[in-house]
Design a protein around this motif. Structure first.
Motif, PDB file in Angstrom:
ATOM      1  N   ARG A 137       0.847  -1.200   0.000  1.00 31.75           N
ATOM      2  CA  ARG A 137       0.000   0.000   0.000  1.00 31.75           C
ATOM      3  C   ARG A 137       0.876   1.242   0.000  1.00 31.75           C
ATOM      4  O   ARG A 137       0.660   2.175  -0.749  1.00 31.75           O
ATOM      5  CB  ARG A 137      -0.922  -0.015   1.233  1.00 31.75           C
ATOM      6  CG  ARG A 137      -1.788   1.225   1.351  1.00 31.75           C
ATOM      7  CD  ARG A 137      -2.722   1.167   2.553  1.00 31.75           C
ATOM      8  NE  ARG A 137      -2.042   1.426   3.822  1.00 31.75           N
ATOM      9  CZ  ARG A 137      -2.663   1.502   4.991  1.00 31.75           C
ATOM     10  NH1 ARG A 137      -3.971   1.301   5.056  1.00 31.75           N
ATOM     11  NH2 ARG A 137      -1.983   1.740   6.103  1.00 31.75           N
ATOM     12  N   TYR A 169      -4.610  -9.481   6.539  1.00 32.76           N
ATOM     13  CA  TYR A 169      -6.038  -9.702   6.295  1.00 32.76           C
ATOM     14  C   TYR A 169      -6.280 -10.706   5.170  1.00 32.76           C
ATOM     15  O   TYR A 169      -7.386 -11.205   5.012  1.00 32.76           O
ATOM     16  CB  TYR A 169      -6.739  -8.375   5.987  1.00 32.76           C
ATOM     17  CG  TYR A 169      -6.931  -7.528   7.230  1.00 32.76           C
ATOM     18  CD1 TYR A 169      -8.160  -7.491   7.875  1.00 32.76           C
ATOM     19  CD2 TYR A 169      -5.889  -6.799   7.773  1.00 32.76           C
ATOM     20  CE1 TYR A 169      -8.338  -6.747   9.024  1.00 32.76           C
ATOM     21  CE2 TYR A 169      -6.043  -6.047   8.922  1.00 32.76           C
ATOM     22  CZ  TYR A 169      -7.269  -6.031   9.543  1.00 32.76           C
ATOM     23  OH  TYR A 169      -7.443  -5.302  10.687  1.00 32.76           O
ATOM     24  N   GLY A 208       2.133  -2.912  13.581  1.00 37.54           N
ATOM     25  CA  GLY A 208       0.814  -3.177  14.133  1.00 37.54           C
ATOM     26  C   GLY A 208      -0.323  -3.296  13.173  1.00 37.54           C
ATOM     27  O   GLY A 208      -0.554  -2.421  12.354  1.00 37.54           O
ATOM     28  N   THR A 210      -4.305  -5.602  13.779  1.00 34.39           N
ATOM     29  CA  THR A 210      -4.955  -6.457  14.777  1.00 34.39           C
ATOM     30  C   THR A 210      -4.592  -7.936  14.603  1.00 34.39           C
ATOM     31  O   THR A 210      -4.204  -8.587  15.585  1.00 34.39           O
ATOM     32  CB  THR A 210      -6.483  -6.213  14.763  1.00 34.39           C
ATOM     33  OG1 THR A 210      -6.717  -4.918  15.318  1.00 34.39           O
ATOM     34  CG2 THR A 210      -7.233  -7.270  15.562  1.00 34.39           C
ATOM     35  N   ARG A 226       0.610  -0.872  17.180  1.00 29.04           N
ATOM     36  CA  ARG A 226      -0.508   0.024  16.898  1.00 29.04           C
ATOM     37  C   ARG A 226      -1.755  -0.705  16.387  1.00 29.04           C
ATOM     38  O   ARG A 226      -2.335  -0.293  15.385  1.00 29.04           O
ATOM     39  CB  ARG A 226      -0.118   1.058  15.823  1.00 29.04           C
ATOM     40  CG  ARG A 226       1.210   1.776  15.998  1.00 29.04           C
ATOM     41  CD  ARG A 226       1.440   2.694  14.795  1.00 29.04           C
ATOM     42  NE  ARG A 226       1.102   2.038  13.565  1.00 29.04           N
ATOM     43  CZ  ARG A 226       1.938   1.290  12.852  1.00 29.04           C
ATOM     44  NH1 ARG A 226       3.196   1.130  13.226  1.00 29.04           N
ATOM     45  NH2 ARG A 226       1.538   0.707  11.752  1.00 29.04           N
ATOM     46  N   GLY A 228      -5.767  -1.578  16.162  1.00 28.87           N
ATOM     47  CA  GLY A 228      -6.924  -0.706  16.391  1.00 28.87           C
ATOM     48  C   GLY A 228      -8.247  -1.454  16.451  1.00 28.87           C
ATOM     49  O   GLY A 228      -9.032  -1.292  17.386  1.00 28.87           O
ATOM     50  N   VAL A 229      -8.495  -2.323  15.467  1.00 31.57           N
ATOM     51  CA  VAL A 229      -9.802  -2.999  15.409  1.00 31.57           C
ATOM     52  C   VAL A 229     -10.035  -3.913  16.609  1.00 31.57           C
ATOM     53  O   VAL A 229     -11.170  -4.214  16.965  1.00 31.57           O
ATOM     54  CB  VAL A 229      -9.935  -3.841  14.113  1.00 31.57           C
ATOM     55  CG1 VAL A 229     -11.346  -4.361  13.943  1.00 31.57           C
ATOM     56  CG2 VAL A 229      -9.574  -3.040  12.890  1.00 31.57           C
TER      57      VAL A 229
HETATM   58  N1  PLP Z   1      -1.322   1.231  11.594  1.00 33.53           N
HETATM   59  C1  PLP Z   1      -1.689   1.672  10.381  1.00 33.53           C
HETATM   60  C2  PLP Z   1      -0.743   2.525   9.609  1.00 33.53           C
HETATM   61  C3  PLP Z   1      -2.918   1.340   9.832  1.00 33.53           C
HETATM   62  O1  PLP Z   1      -3.260   1.796   8.623  1.00 33.53           O
HETATM   63  C4  PLP Z   1      -3.796   0.517  10.598  1.00 33.53           C
HETATM   64  C5  PLP Z   1      -5.085   0.141  10.058  1.00 33.53           C
HETATM   65  O2  PLP Z   1      -5.414   0.360   8.916  1.00 33.53           O
HETATM   66  C6  PLP Z   1      -3.392   0.077  11.865  1.00 33.53           C
HETATM   67  C7  PLP Z   1      -2.144   0.453  12.337  1.00 33.53           C
HETATM   68  C8  PLP Z   1      -4.289  -0.741  12.742  1.00 33.53           C
HETATM   69  O3  PLP Z   1      -4.480  -2.045  12.242  1.00 33.53           O
HETATM   70  P1  PLP Z   1      -5.869  -2.793  12.422  1.00 33.53           P
HETATM   71  O4  PLP Z   1      -6.870  -1.991  11.676  1.00 33.53           O
HETATM   72  O5  PLP Z   1      -5.633  -4.148  11.834  1.00 33.53           O
HETATM   73  O6  PLP Z   1      -6.141  -2.862  13.874  1.00 33.53           O
END
Ligand code: PLP
Length: 370
Positions: A137, A169, A208, A210, A226, A228-229
């Motif tokens: 990406r 994913y 990071g 999830t 890091r 988030g989900v």
């Molecule tokens: N870090 C970055 C740069 C992200 O773009 C994202 C999610 O898109 C995350 C961390 C968090 O990952 P997740 O959404 O799998 O929890």
């Protein structure tokens, strides 16, 4: 008089605090065990209340993906914020207004021109260089020359390296996620070592997603994570093994607005805008359409009921087994579990918070936009 889900206008977003707390505790404990500090990504929750819970027992740093989020969290007292999506140079003035307010703001970049713009700006941002660990990406290669070039351009604003293994994913089993997590770690650690052997110290080594943070078994050399989900989880995370369906903390409350017994389907007032058109579970063993339909206590009380079609404001619920229409009167409220919590939540400006039951214990705001 306490309010209950039955009293709410639909569609609206419901957050179960009990499940949220459990998800937060599980990830915090995991990150402590692996020796990294948790910098939770608030792109899913976009809520100060959730953020406060997510940083409890952590260093207090958070991750965001937009300047609107950074501003909102700054307004709510957060002072250590990483904006983990590259920003166009035109937004540097707006970002530096946060520095002026005393926010320790870090940006990311993977581009030499963007690095020059940041280095020339009056705002003394900290900057992480984004690496590509396989997601394709964004990000530079850990072994390429551009990494060193950007670090040199940034000079004393350079603070470290980061990557996001979004390709986790694409995994369909935990062994695959572990492998992606190992590559994610190897990418940032090798980049940090290269920088260091070229005389450039790399304080932050950040990873990071999830799935990878749920299954990584070694984060040596990494300083922060890091995810988030993980806070809310969703059907897609359940399908790829990050959680179980019981861990899904956020659902859309919807009402039955029509029935067709002959064709074994009913209609909800939650369609594409209320649920999103995310179809990520299509590529998993249990395709949940546009979301799974549960009763107000989050039980799958209508068999394998799911939203098969989503129009702007209509969701068509179907099941492979006969639906018990005695339980589906017009006006009946149901909860729809989302495929992708981040995208579904984006339509709403608040959470109606429950604590395991159906009583509303709080209303928490959220920030949207850019
Ligand atoms: N870090 C970055 C740069 C992200 O773009 C994202 C999610 O898109 C995350 C961390 C968090 O990952 P997740 O959404 O799998 O929890």
């Amino acid at each position: 008089m306490p309010m209950h889900l039955e009293d709410l206008q639909t569609p609206c977003l419901v957050l179960d605090r009990r499940i949220l707390e459990r998800n937060l505790a599980r990830m915090s404990e995991r990150m402590h065990r692996l020796g990294v500090s948790l910098r939770p990504h608030l792109k899913t929750a976009k809520s100060a209340e959730v953020a406060r819970m997510a940083v409890a027992g952590e260093s207090g740093g958070i991750t965001v993906s937009t300047l609107a989020e950074a501003e909102y969290f700054a307004d709510h007292g957060f002072r250590d914020i990483l904006v983990a999506a590259s920003q166009p140079p035109q937004k540097l003035d707006r970002a530096s207004a946060l520095l002026d307010r005393g926010v320790d703001l870090a940006l990311i970049t993977d581009d030499t021109d963007a690095a020059r713009a940041i280095a020339a700006h009056r705002g003394r941002f900290k900057v992480l260089i984004e690496l590509d660990s396989g997601d394709r990406r964004a990000g530079v290669r850990a072994e390429g020359d551009v990494l060193l070039e950007i670090a040199r351009i940034l000079g004393d604003r350079f603070a470290g390296v980061m990557t996001h293994a979004g390709h986790s994913y694409g995994c369909r089993d935990i062994e695959c996620v572990r492998q992606v997590a190992a590559n994610e770690r190897a990418t940032v650690v090798s980049a940090a070592e290269r920088l260091s052997s070229n005389g450039i110290e790399c304080g932050v080594v950040s990873v990071g997603s999830t799935p990878t943070m749920t299954h990584a078994d070694n984060l040596d050399g990494v300083t922060e994570a890091r995810p988030g989900v993980y806070m809310f989880q969703d059907l897609f995370q359940a399908e790829i093994g990050s959680c179980s369906r019981d861990d899904i903390a956020v659902t859309v409350l919807a009402s039955v607005i029509g029935r067709n017994e002959l064709e074994n389907r009913f209609l909800l007032d939650a369609g594409a805008l209320a649920l999103s058109k995310d179809r990520s579970t299509q590529a998993t063993p249990h395709d949940a359409g546009y979301g799974e339909v549960w009763d107000t206590e989050c039980k799958p009380a209508y068999g394998d009921c799911r939203i098969e079609r989503a129009y702007q404001e209509h969701g068509v619920a179907v099941s492979d087994s006969p639906i018990d229409f005695r339980r589906i009167a017009v006006g009946t409220k149901v909860r729809v579990a989302p495929n992708h919590a981040c995208i579904t939540a984006a339509a709403y400006d608040r959470y109606y918070v429950v604590d395991g039951g159906t009583e509303i214990i709080a209303e928490w705001d959220r920030v949207n936009g850019w």
